[in-house]
Design a protein around this motif. Structure first.
Motif, PDB file in Angstrom:
ATOM      1  N   TYR A   1       0.797  -1.222   0.000  1.00  0.00           N
ATOM      2  CA  TYR A   1       0.000   0.000   0.000  1.00  0.00           C
ATOM      3  C   TYR A   1       0.830   1.272   0.000  1.00  0.00           C
ATOM      4  CZ  TYR A   1      -4.168  -2.852   0.737  1.00  0.00           C
ATOM      5  OH  TYR A   1      -5.184  -3.753   0.587  1.00  0.00           O
ATOM      6  N   ASN A   2       2.058   1.217   0.520  1.00  0.00           N
ATOM      7  CA  ASN A   2       2.867   2.435   0.601  1.00  0.00           C
ATOM      8  C   ASN A   2       3.455   2.848  -0.745  1.00  0.00           C
ATOM      9  OD1 ASN A   2       4.450   0.115   0.669  1.00  0.00           O
ATOM     10  ND2 ASN A   2       5.997   0.981   2.016  1.00  0.00           N
ATOM     11  N   VAL A   3       3.435   1.944  -1.734  1.00  0.00           N
ATOM     12  CA  VAL A   3       3.983   2.280  -3.060  1.00  0.00           C
ATOM     13  C   VAL A   3       3.047   1.832  -4.187  1.00  0.00           C
ATOM     14  CG1 VAL A   3       6.413   2.290  -2.360  1.00  0.00           C
ATOM     15  CG2 VAL A   3       5.336   0.131  -3.057  1.00  0.00           C
ATOM     16  N   ALA A   4       1.778   1.627  -3.880  1.00  0.00           N
ATOM     17  CA  ALA A   4       0.853   1.017  -4.826  1.00  0.00           C
ATOM     18  C   ALA A   4       0.732   1.777  -6.149  1.00  0.00           C
ATOM     19  CB  ALA A   4      -0.530   0.863  -4.190  1.00  0.00           C
ATOM     20  N   VAL A   5       0.497   3.074  -6.078  1.00  0.00           N
ATOM     21  CA  VAL A   5       0.292   3.849  -7.305  1.00  0.00           C
ATOM     22  C   VAL A   5       1.569   3.927  -8.148  1.00  0.00           C
ATOM     23  CG1 VAL A   5      -0.268   6.127  -8.256  1.00  0.00           C
ATOM     24  CG2 VAL A   5      -1.671   5.154  -6.425  1.00  0.00           C
ATOM     25  N   PRO A   6       2.731   4.264  -7.573  1.00  0.00           N
ATOM     26  CA  PRO A   6       3.955   4.276  -8.388  1.00  0.00           C
ATOM     27  C   PRO A   6       4.247   2.933  -9.041  1.00  0.00           C
ATOM     28  CG  PRO A   6       4.340   5.389  -6.309  1.00  0.00           C
ATOM     29  CD  PRO A   6       2.996   4.754  -6.203  1.00  0.00           C
ATOM     30  N   VAL A   7       4.038   1.826  -8.308  1.00  0.00           N
ATOM     31  CA  VAL A   7       4.300   0.499  -8.872  1.00  0.00           C
ATOM     32  C   VAL A   7       3.347   0.213 -10.027  1.00  0.00           C
ATOM     33  CG1 VAL A   7       4.120  -1.985  -8.420  1.00  0.00           C
ATOM     34  CG2 VAL A   7       5.353  -0.520  -6.830  1.00  0.00           C
ATOM     35  N   LEU A   8       2.072   0.494  -9.837  1.00  0.00           N
ATOM     36  CA  LEU A   8       1.080   0.256 -10.889  1.00  0.00           C
ATOM     37  C   LEU A   8       1.412   1.034 -12.154  1.00  0.00           C
ATOM     38  CD1 LEU A   8      -1.649  -0.847 -11.917  1.00  0.00           C
ATOM     39  CD2 LEU A   8      -2.750   1.110 -10.783  1.00  0.00           C
ATOM     40  N   LEU A   9       1.691   2.325 -12.022  1.00  0.00           N
ATOM     41  CA  LEU A   9       1.982   3.156 -13.192  1.00  0.00           C
ATOM     42  C   LEU A   9       3.298   2.747 -13.853  1.00  0.00           C
ATOM     43  CD1 LEU A   9       0.895   6.686 -11.863  1.00  0.00           C
ATOM     44  CD2 LEU A   9      -0.408   5.116 -13.328  1.00  0.00           C
TER      45      LEU A   9
ATOM     46  N   ALA B   1      -8.411   1.306   0.206  1.00  0.00           N
ATOM     47  CA  ALA B   1      -9.704   1.722  -0.328  1.00  0.00           C
ATOM     48  C   ALA B   1      -9.698   3.174  -0.805  1.00  0.00           C
ATOM     49  CB  ALA B   1     -10.793   1.517   0.726  1.00  0.00           C
ATOM     50  N   GLU B   2      -9.043   4.040  -0.038  1.00  0.00           N
ATOM     51  CA  GLU B   2      -8.967   5.452  -0.412  1.00  0.00           C
ATOM     52  C   GLU B   2      -8.235   5.633  -1.738  1.00  0.00           C
ATOM     53  OE1 GLU B   2      -6.807   9.519   1.263  1.00  0.00           O
ATOM     54  OE2 GLU B   2      -7.201   7.838   2.632  1.00  0.00           O
ATOM     55  N   VAL B   3      -7.183   4.844  -1.951  1.00  0.00           N
ATOM     56  CA  VAL B   3      -6.428   4.898  -3.196  1.00  0.00           C
ATOM     57  C   VAL B   3      -7.251   4.326  -4.342  1.00  0.00           C
ATOM     58  CG1 VAL B   3      -4.350   4.080  -4.388  1.00  0.00           C
ATOM     59  CG2 VAL B   3      -4.226   4.810  -1.992  1.00  0.00           C
ATOM     60  N   ALA B   4      -8.006   3.268  -4.066  1.00  0.00           N
ATOM     61  CA  ALA B   4      -8.881   2.680  -5.081  1.00  0.00           C
ATOM     62  C   ALA B   4      -9.911   3.703  -5.558  1.00  0.00           C
ATOM     63  CB  ALA B   4      -9.582   1.443  -4.524  1.00  0.00           C
ATOM     64  N   ASP B   5     -10.480   4.437  -4.608  1.00  0.00           N
ATOM     65  CA  ASP B   5     -11.454   5.480  -4.964  1.00  0.00           C
ATOM     66  C   ASP B   5     -10.802   6.545  -5.837  1.00  0.00           C
ATOM     67  OD1 ASP B   5     -13.446   4.223  -3.525  1.00  0.00           O
ATOM     68  OD2 ASP B   5     -13.129   5.433  -1.717  1.00  0.00           O
ATOM     69  N   ARG B   6      -9.573   6.912  -5.483  1.00  0.00           N
ATOM     70  CA  ARG B   6      -8.859   7.945  -6.214  1.00  0.00           C
ATOM     71  C   ARG B   6      -8.560   7.492  -7.648  1.00  0.00           C
ATOM     72  NH1 ARG B   6      -4.451   9.312  -2.286  1.00  0.00           N
ATOM     73  NH2 ARG B   6      -5.927  10.266  -0.894  1.00  0.00           N
TER      74      ARG B   6
ATOM     75  N   SER C   1     -11.805   1.142 -13.352  1.00  0.00           N
ATOM     76  CA  SER C   1     -13.052   0.966 -12.620  1.00  0.00           C
ATOM     77  C   SER C   1     -12.811   0.276 -11.286  1.00  0.00           C
ATOM     78  CB  SER C   1     -14.058   0.152 -13.441  1.00  0.00           C
ATOM     79  OG  SER C   1     -13.533  -1.136 -13.741  1.00  0.00           O
ATOM     80  N   ARG C   2     -13.701   0.519 -10.340  1.00  0.00           N
ATOM     81  CA  ARG C   2     -13.693  -0.193  -9.063  1.00  0.00           C
ATOM     82  C   ARG C   2     -14.199  -1.604  -9.318  1.00  0.00           C
ATOM     83  NH1 ARG C   2     -13.128  -0.450  -3.783  1.00  0.00           N
ATOM     84  NH2 ARG C   2     -13.325   1.471  -2.600  1.00  0.00           N
TER      85      ARG C   2
ATOM     86  N   VAL D   1      -6.735  -0.029   7.679  1.00  0.00           N
ATOM     87  CA  VAL D   1      -7.550   0.578   6.618  1.00  0.00           C
ATOM     88  C   VAL D   1      -8.291  -0.506   5.841  1.00  0.00           C
ATOM     89  CG1 VAL D   1      -6.013   2.550   6.354  1.00  0.00           C
ATOM     90  CG2 VAL D   1      -5.618   0.496   4.987  1.00  0.00           C
ATOM     91  N   GLU D   2      -9.370  -0.099   5.190  1.00  0.00           N
ATOM     92  CA  GLU D   2     -10.093  -0.998   4.296  1.00  0.00           C
ATOM     93  C   GLU D   2      -9.348  -1.067   2.963  1.00  0.00           C
ATOM     94  OE1 GLU D   2     -12.898  -2.733   5.173  1.00  0.00           O
ATOM     95  OE2 GLU D   2     -12.574  -1.883   7.173  1.00  0.00           O
ATOM     96  N   SER D   3      -9.644  -2.096   2.180  1.00  0.00           N
ATOM     97  CA  SER D   3      -8.978  -2.279   0.889  1.00  0.00           C
ATOM     98  C   SER D   3     -10.007  -2.298  -0.234  1.00  0.00           C
ATOM     99  CB  SER D   3      -8.183  -3.593   0.887  1.00  0.00           C
ATOM    100  OG  SER D   3      -7.242  -3.609   1.935  1.00  0.00           O
ATOM    101  N   GLY D   4      -9.527  -2.061  -1.441  1.00  0.00           N
ATOM    102  CA  GLY D   4     -10.416  -2.070  -2.601  1.00  0.00           C
ATOM    103  C   GLY D   4      -9.720  -2.632  -3.822  1.00  0.00           C
ATOM    104  N   LEU D   5     -10.506  -3.151  -4.749  1.00  0.00           N
ATOM    105  CA  LEU D   5      -9.985  -3.695  -5.999  1.00  0.00           C
ATOM    106  C   LEU D   5     -10.207  -2.695  -7.122  1.00  0.00           C
ATOM    107  CD1 LEU D   5     -11.408  -7.340  -5.751  1.00  0.00           C
ATOM    108  CD2 LEU D   5      -9.119  -6.548  -5.134  1.00  0.00           C
TER     109      LEU D   5
END
Length: 299
Positions: free
Chosen positions: A144-152, A170-175, A199-200, A215-219
């Motif tokens: 979770y601490n590097v999720a967006v950079p790793v994905l991109l 979950a907050e990052v998934a929403d974003r 999409s979520r 925290v909660e998680s999201g897909l």
């Protein structure tokens, strides 16, 4: 090379059907390895078989897919992926976990030993050439601490990825899944859309992890569309505009893009050339708008 490949070891069971890990197996493996999940590596291990099955189902993968998994940990999701995918390539930064994975696969999924490989590497430094095969799908419980950079990074570096299904905070998934005008729409939302539709794809509770996160998680699911050029220089130009537009979120684009364009008048000229009203704020633009803006040549 960004990592070292670890070969699978001989099977420890003759049962060819993959067996999924539960809480007892997860804790047993962790105890055997002396592993204590760390916040530094963002380690929270999924111990619920129904959850990993749901993730695999949401990913839509088939036997035609070669799956890239990042941060496999003790192998709970890996085993579920091997039950459905043609093959799985796992990227693991922890040498202890990477070294144990082949034995875990041999024990719990002996029929899939030849369909699995692990690369010991930092996912942020992995390139397509570092992998033993060309993955078609990314399915991962990302740290979770590097999720967006790793994905991109992976979407940019591995163009063969046609889909991605990742579990994030979950907050990052929403974003990531937010559209223009949303309160949480921002840099991750726009950059993810450069690669395809976002999409979520569901929610994941805290109680399926060990240790249980706060925290909660999201897909989140991405379907690659290849609408925009697979060109690093072009992508950097587009992303530079996105970064500038959201660096001062509450300002109009005329003001927010002044530094990027070399002055407010030049920012206004480029905005009008791209068909964008200069008084608009960045949160109102979609990826198409940012791409058009990046294509306007400076004076």
């Amino acid at each position: 090379m960004a990592g070292v490949r670890v070969e699978a070891r001989p099977a420890l069971s003759t049962d060819s059907s993959p067996q999924l890990l539960g809480p007892v197996q997860i804790r047993s493996l962790a105890e055997e390895l002396g592993v204590r999940p760390t916040k530094t590596l963002g380690q929270n291990f999924v111990h619920d078989a129904n959850t990993v099955r749901r993730i695999v189902t949401a990913s839509g993968i088939t036997r035609e897919d070669t799956v890239l998994e990042v941060g496999p940990g003790l192998g709970s999701l890996t085993l579920a992926l091997l039950a459905v995918a043609g093959s799985v390539v796992a990227v693991e930064i922890d040498p202890v976990l990477a070294g144990r994975l082949p034995t875990t696969i041999a024990h719990f999924a002996p029929g899939q030993v030849d369909d699995f490989s692990v690369v010991l590497a930092d996912a942020m430094k992995v390139h397509a050439a570092d992998l033993p095969s060309s993955p078609t799908a990314l399915v991962a419980n990302l740290p979770y601490n590097v999720a967006v950079p790793v994905l991109l990074h992976l979407m940019a570096e591995i163009p063969t990825l046609a889909t991605a299904l990742v579990m994030v905070q979950a907050e990052v998934a929403d974003r990531l899944a937010a559209g223009p005008g949303s309160r949480v729409y921002g840099v991750p939302s726009v950059k993810a859309r450069y690669y395809g539709t976002v999409s979520r794809a569901g929610a994941v509770g805290r109680n399926v992890f060990w240790p249980e996160p706060k925290v909660e998680s999201g897909l989140v699911r991405i379907e690659r569309t290849d609408t925009y050029p697979d060109d690093a220089d072009f992508r950097r130009r587009v992303f530079a505009v996105i970064d500038a537009a959201f660096a001062q979120r509450r300002k109009t684009l005329r003001a927010a893009l002044a530094g990027w364009a070399g002055g407010a008048p030049e920012a206004e000229r480029r905005l009008r050339a791209a068909g964008i009203e200069p008084s608009t704020r960045g949160e109102r633009l979609d990826i198409d708008d940012f791409v058009r803006l990046a294509q306007v040549e400076p004076v």
